[in-house]
Write an enzyme that holds these catalytic residues in place. Structure first.
Site, short mmCIF file in Angstrom:
data_model
loop_
_atom_site.label_atom_id
_atom_site.label_comp_id
_atom_site.label_asym_id
_atom_site.label_seq_id
_atom_site.Cartn_x
_atom_site.Cartn_y
_atom_site.Cartn_z
NE ARG A 17 -2.46 -1.88 3.14
CZ ARG A 17 -2.83 -1.92 4.41
NH1 ARG A 17 -3.76 -1.12 4.86
NH2 ARG A 17 -2.24 -2.75 5.25
CD GLN A 75 9.23 -14.61 6.61
OE1 GLN A 75 9.20 -13.38 6.59
NE2 GLN A 75 8.25 -15.34 7.10
CG ASP A 104 5.35 -2.50 9.73
OD1 ASP A 104 5.55 -2.98 10.86
OD2 ASP A 104 4.49 -2.94 8.94
N GLY A 139 -5.58 -7.96 15.50
CA GLY A 139 -5.88 -9.15 16.28
C GLY A 139 -6.49 -8.71 17.61
CE LYS A 351 33.08 26.15 -3.84
NZ LYS A 351 33.73 25.59 -5.03
CB ALA A 380 25.91 45.55 -4.17
C1 UD1 Z 1 -0.21 -8.79 12.99
C2 UD1 Z 1 -0.79 -9.63 14.11
C3 UD1 Z 1 -2.05 -8.96 14.65
C4 UD1 Z 1 -1.71 -7.56 15.14
C5 UD1 Z 1 -1.03 -6.78 14.02
C6 UD1 Z 1 -0.49 -5.48 14.56
C7 UD1 Z 1 -0.25 -11.94 13.53
C8 UD1 Z 1 -0.74 -13.19 12.98
N1 UD1 Z 1 -1.13 -10.95 13.58
O1 UD1 Z 1 -1.18 -8.78 11.96
O2 UD1 Z 1 -2.58 -9.72 15.72
O3 UD1 Z 1 -2.88 -6.91 15.56
O4 UD1 Z 1 0.11 -7.50 13.49
O5 UD1 Z 1 -0.02 -4.70 13.51
O6 UD1 Z 1 0.88 -11.85 13.94
N2 UD1 Z 1 6.09 -10.07 8.44
C9 UD1 Z 1 7.20 -10.74 8.05
N3 UD1 Z 1 7.06 -11.97 7.49
C10 UD1 Z 1 5.87 -12.54 7.29
C11 UD1 Z 1 4.72 -11.84 7.71
C12 UD1 Z 1 4.84 -10.61 8.28
O7 UD1 Z 1 8.33 -10.26 8.20
O8 UD1 Z 1 5.84 -13.67 6.80
C13 UD1 Z 1 6.23 -8.75 9.04
C14 UD1 Z 1 5.63 -7.67 8.16
O9 UD1 Z 1 6.62 -7.10 7.33
C15 UD1 Z 1 5.13 -6.66 9.17
C16 UD1 Z 1 4.81 -7.51 10.39
O10 UD1 Z 1 5.50 -8.72 10.22
O11 UD1 Z 1 6.12 -5.75 9.53
C17 UD1 Z 1 3.33 -7.72 10.59
O12 UD1 Z 1 2.84 -8.44 9.49
P1 UD1 Z 1 1.38 -8.21 8.92
O13 UD1 Z 1 1.16 -9.13 7.82
O14 UD1 Z 1 1.18 -6.76 8.70
O15 UD1 Z 1 0.51 -8.68 10.17
P2 UD1 Z 1 -0.94 -8.26 10.45
O16 UD1 Z 1 -1.84 -9.04 9.57
O17 UD1 Z 1 -1.07 -6.81 10.44
CA CA Z 2 0.20 -4.89 9.84
#
Ligand code: UD1
Ligand code: CA
Length: 456
Positions: A17, A75, A104, A139, A351, A380
């Site tokens: 996004r 990963q 983030d 969550g 400079k 000037a």
């Molecule tokens: C997650 C939580 C949710 C919480 C929310 C807060 C889980 C299952 N859910 O949801 O309960 O309310 O964060 O923002 O944990 N990332 C990875 N690898 C992956 C997946 C994610 O590095 O395979 C990182 C993403 O870059 C991001 C963070 O983990 O920085 C959160 O991932 P995202 O997919 O945004 O989780 P949410 O669905 O928001």
């Molecule tokens: Ca998120």
């Protein structure tokens, strides 16, 4: 002995996004990548093992964040937050407390994180939660009849009743390494998103008889994540506001704290006044009694005591001593040094030049690659011609020299002490001390000159 602190930062996600070629975690808040804020907080907690889980844009993230104390954990497929932490398992120290952060979510305070990590014991895990009137897609925290945290249910897996819960999971949690080593390999992806949810470890902890300590941040912004440009802009304002508050607490006058932007580090003395729309980058030092008028841009510079920077000035890589006046509309470029009491006025560019004590360059000049003594007056429109198209050359001007307006100083050239240059001169040769140099066409007056008249 306290347990070592291992910190995992999840930063493998894509950030669709943001609609950007730059990986999301490299977008800035306060001029620093989001994930840099998180790494800096991890350092502030005193962790000597910081693991960054990288996937999307990994090369760019690694190039930007490379440091001796940061380990990059790839990963390659993003199969969920639980899967992401699994990748880091081999790096955990067996006796460590592990803190899980998000690349983030940049502004969690070290204080909040320390409290969370300190709650972790052999029988307790720590979870950072917050109450949000509009819990959106987060969550939800499930608590039992006694108010104890039981589990987390993801928004997409929640029942209608569960969706009404306003206590949400920030994602940030902490647990003993040995527990994560037990639980993470047993996660399943049998859920609405087909992902390995880190959040499932809460229920596992309860099943195994552990308690869940829910900690809360002092400010909800501390746990805000960034998924789009609007959220980035909102958090940027929060960050700037917080910096502005700190400066005011230190005694700085900000004419409007909502129009203040520091994207680096600003150090201030006593009674500094900053008018609206000034932007600071890099390392900036404002000594006692400095005033900045509106719309100034300052990067990597020192401004000496009592100096006044007038409106719309741009200063980069400069050292300005005490009691100077700069601007309005001045541009001081890298390598500029002003000694005490020097004055640089409007539409002047400087400079790589030193301007001696009390010297004045007040209007419409370019001074480059130059050394000016004390008490010099530059008229000037004076220009140093420092460049022949290939090489740069030095202009030297002695103490108390007086340069008439609209002079071109063709470098390399040296004007001695107390020299005087007639206005409009093109100076190509050195001028000895005390002498007057004039290098321009002599004026000729023609008597009885008749203006042309219109032919009938
Ligand atoms: C997650 C939580 C949710 C919480 C929310 C807060 C889980 C299952 N859910 O949801 O309960 O309310 O964060 O923002 O944990 N990332 C990875 N690898 C992956 C997946 C994610 O590095 O395979 C990182 C993403 O870059 C991001 C963070 O983990 O920085 C959160 O991932 P995202 O997919 O945004 O989780 P949410 O669905 O928001
Ligand atoms: Ca998120």
């Amino acid at each position: 002995m306290t347990a070592p602190l291992d910190i995992v930062i999840l930063a493998a996600g894509k950030g669709t996004r943001m609609r950007s070629d730059l990986p999301k975690v490299l977008h800035p808040i306060g001029g620093r990548p989001l994930v840099q804020h998180v790494v800096d907080s991890a350092r502030a907690l005193g962790s000597d093992r910081i693991m960054l889980v990288v996937g999307h844009g990994a090369e760019k993230v690694e190039a930007r964040l490379a440091a001796d104390d940061v380990r990059f954990v790839p990963q390659t497929e993003q199969l969920g937050t639980g899967h992401a932490v699994q990748q880091a398992l081999p790096h955990f120290r067996d006796d460590a407390t592990v803190l899980i952060l998000y690349g983030d979510v940049p502004l969690t305070s070290a204080d909040t994180l320390r409290k969370l990590a300190e709650a972790v014991t052999d029988t307790t895990i720590g979870l950072l939660t917050v109450d949000l009137p509009e819990p959106g897609g987060y969550g939800r925290i499930l608590r039992d009849a006694n108010g104890r945290v039981e589990a987390i249910v993801e928004h997409k897996d929640a029942t209608e009743a569960q969706k009404r819960i306003t206590e949400i999971n920030t994602g940030i949690m902490a647990a003993k390494a040995k527990h994560l080593q037990q639980w993470l390999p047993t996660l399943s992806n049998d859920n609405a998103q087909g992902e390995y949810y880190l959040t499932d470890i809460i229920a596992m902890a309860r099943r195994d008889g552990l308690g869940v300590h829910a900690a809360h941040p002092d400010h909800p912004e501390e746990v805000e994540g960034i998924n789009n440009r609007q959220q980035q802009a909102a958090l940027e304002r929060y960050y700037q506001r917080r910096q502005a508050e700190q400066l005011m607490v230190q005694g700085v006058t900000l004419m409007d704290p909502a129009r203040f932007d520091c994207r680096g580090r600003l150090t201030t003395g006593r009674d500094v006044v900053i008018d609206v729309n000034c932007v600071f980058e890099g390392e900036v030092m404002l000594e006692d009694g400095v005033t900045l008028e509106p719309n100034c841009y300052l990067k990597d510079c020192v401004i000496g005591a009592g100096t006044q920077i007038k409106a719309n000035s741009v200063i980069e890589g400069a050292r300005i001593a005490s009691g100077c006046a700069v601007g309005p509309f001045a541009r001081l470029r890298p390598g500029t040094q002003l000694a005490d009491g020097a004055k640089v006025g409007n539409f002047v560019e400087i400079k790589k030049a030193t301007i001696g004590a009390g010297s004045k360059v007040n209007h419409l000049s370019y001074i480059g690659d130059s050394k000016l003594g004390a008490g010099v007056n530059v008229g000037a429109g004076t220009i140093t011609c420092n460049y022949d198209g290939v090489n740069k050359f030095l202009t030297e001007i002695g103490d108390n020299a007086f340069i008439g307006s609209n002079t071109a100083l063709v470098a390399p050239v040296k004007l001695g002490n107390n020299t005087t240059i007639g206005a409009g001169s093109i100076i190509t040769k050195d001028v000895p001390d005390e002498e007057l140099a004039i290098a321009r066409g002599r004026q000729r007056n023609i008597q009885g000159w008749q203006r042309p008249t219109k032919k009938s």
